[in-house]
Design an enzyme around this catalytic site. Structure first.
Site, PDB file in Angstrom:
ATOM      1  N   GLU A  79       0.830  -1.203   0.000  1.00  0.00           N
ATOM      2  CA  GLU A  79       0.000   0.000   0.000  1.00  0.00           C
ATOM      3  C   GLU A  79       0.866   1.255   0.000  1.00  0.00           C
ATOM      4  O   GLU A  79       1.786   1.402   0.795  1.00  0.00           O
ATOM      5  CB  GLU A  79      -0.936  -0.009   1.204  1.00  0.00           C
ATOM      6  CG  GLU A  79      -1.930  -1.162   1.205  1.00  0.00           C
ATOM      7  CD  GLU A  79      -2.913  -1.137   0.033  1.00  0.00           C
ATOM      8  OE1 GLU A  79      -2.998  -0.098  -0.649  1.00  0.00           O
ATOM      9  OE2 GLU A  79      -3.585  -2.156  -0.190  1.00  0.00           O
ATOM     10  N   ARG A  89     -18.331  -0.161   5.029  1.00  0.00           N
ATOM     11  CA  ARG A  89     -19.417  -0.820   4.306  1.00  0.00           C
ATOM     12  C   ARG A  89     -20.112  -1.845   5.183  1.00  0.00           C
ATOM     13  O   ARG A  89     -21.306  -2.116   5.032  1.00  0.00           O
ATOM     14  CB  ARG A  89     -18.863  -1.470   3.035  1.00  0.00           C
ATOM     15  CG  ARG A  89     -19.913  -2.153   2.158  1.00  0.00           C
ATOM     16  CD  ARG A  89     -19.288  -2.690   0.893  1.00  0.00           C
ATOM     17  NE  ARG A  89     -18.185  -3.589   1.155  1.00  0.00           N
ATOM     18  CZ  ARG A  89     -18.333  -4.889   1.456  1.00  0.00           C
ATOM     19  NH1 ARG A  89     -19.549  -5.414   1.561  1.00  0.00           N
ATOM     20  NH2 ARG A  89     -17.279  -5.655   1.660  1.00  0.00           N
ATOM     21  N   CYS A 142      -8.361  -1.574   7.879  1.00  0.00           N
ATOM     22  CA  CYS A 142      -6.980  -1.634   7.381  1.00  0.00           C
ATOM     23  C   CYS A 142      -6.444  -0.232   7.113  1.00  0.00           C
ATOM     24  O   CYS A 142      -5.355   0.129   7.583  1.00  0.00           O
ATOM     25  CB  CYS A 142      -6.904  -2.485   6.123  1.00  0.00           C
ATOM     26  SG  CYS A 142      -7.085  -4.259   6.413  1.00  0.00           S
ATOM     27  N   HIS A 165      -1.388  -5.539   2.146  1.00  0.00           N
ATOM     28  CA  HIS A 165      -2.593  -6.364   2.068  1.00  0.00           C
ATOM     29  C   HIS A 165      -2.240  -7.732   1.483  1.00  0.00           C
ATOM     30  O   HIS A 165      -1.433  -7.822   0.548  1.00  0.00           O
ATOM     31  CB  HIS A 165      -3.654  -5.714   1.181  1.00  0.00           C
ATOM     32  CG  HIS A 165      -4.665  -4.914   1.933  1.00  0.00           C
ATOM     33  ND1 HIS A 165      -4.910  -3.577   1.684  1.00  0.00           N
ATOM     34  CD2 HIS A 165      -5.512  -5.265   2.937  1.00  0.00           C
ATOM     35  CE1 HIS A 165      -5.862  -3.142   2.501  1.00  0.00           C
ATOM     36  NE2 HIS A 165      -6.240  -4.146   3.265  1.00  0.00           N
TER      37      HIS A 165
END
Length: 213
Positions: A79, A89, A142, A165
């Site tokens: 990342e 979500r 995350c 990830h």
């Protein structure tokens, strides 16, 4: 000192490969003589950063690599950037579901990883481990941890850190499924490569690893 973190299971899963891979990567690096600590983070907004900050205070690491699961991705994702936005979500493990809230009130819009992500990408390619530089860590726990880590490291100029990830583990995917997955052992090897590369790299490589969309 090296600090590796992973997450507890979330979203109805019984395991989280990020934590298994972090533990196994720690064992690999210890066998090579490195001093390593591994910490499992709760999959919860707020609490995850609190546990991470406690570990930073306790261990004063030189390198911090936090890992998390990105189900559906097919590669190890290095990342690049964390954004100051929580937008859940699904609820976290504590039932929290913040929408359009800042990770750190008044904090900058984003932080870049201080890991050498391009050099790590090249090293992973040499090791024949599928990897990519990712331009988004999402807006769930995350990214929350990634942003919280980089915000904390602004006060620790001698420490480099970032977020990686990992895909689903092979055992998480039903037989015959086309859902992408990787063996946990390969994920652990990847995290170890990222750590070794970071320790051996003072200036990142300049190579194309961007995205068109």
């Amino acid at each position: 000192m090296i600090l590796l973190t992973g997450f507890e299971p979330f979203g109805g899963e019984s395991t989280n490969p990020s934590w298994t891979a972090a533990r196994e990567a720690g064992a690999l690096l210890r066998a090579e003589g490195y001093e390593v600590r591994t910490v499992e983070l709760p999959c919860a907004f707020g609490d995850s950063i609190r546990v991470l900050e406690e570990a930073l205070e306790q261990y004063s690491p030189q390198v911090v690599v936090c890992a998390g699961q990105a189900g559906g991705r097919s590669r190890i994702s290095l990342e690049r950037i964390a954004i100051n936005c929580d937008d859940a979500r699904i609820p976290d493990n504590a039932g929290n579901a913040p929408v359009d809230e800042a990770v750190v009130s008044g904090g900058p819009a984003a932080y870049f990883s201080s890991l050498p992500v391009k050099a790590a990408l090249a090293a992973l390619d040499t090791a024949q481990i599928p990897a990519e530089v990712s331009q988004t860590a999402g807006t769930y726990v995350c990214n929350h941890v990634f942003y919280g880590l980089m915000h904390a490291l602004r006060l620790r100029p001698g420490t480099r850190g970032g977020f990686v990830h990992v895909p689903y583990a092979v055992e998480q995917v039903p037989p015959g499924s086309v859902t992408a997955s990787l063996p946990v052992g390969l994920m652990a090897a990847a995290l170890a490569v990222v750590v070794r590369t970071t320790l051996g790299t003072t200036a990142d490589l300049k190579l194309a690893a961007g995205a068109t969309h």
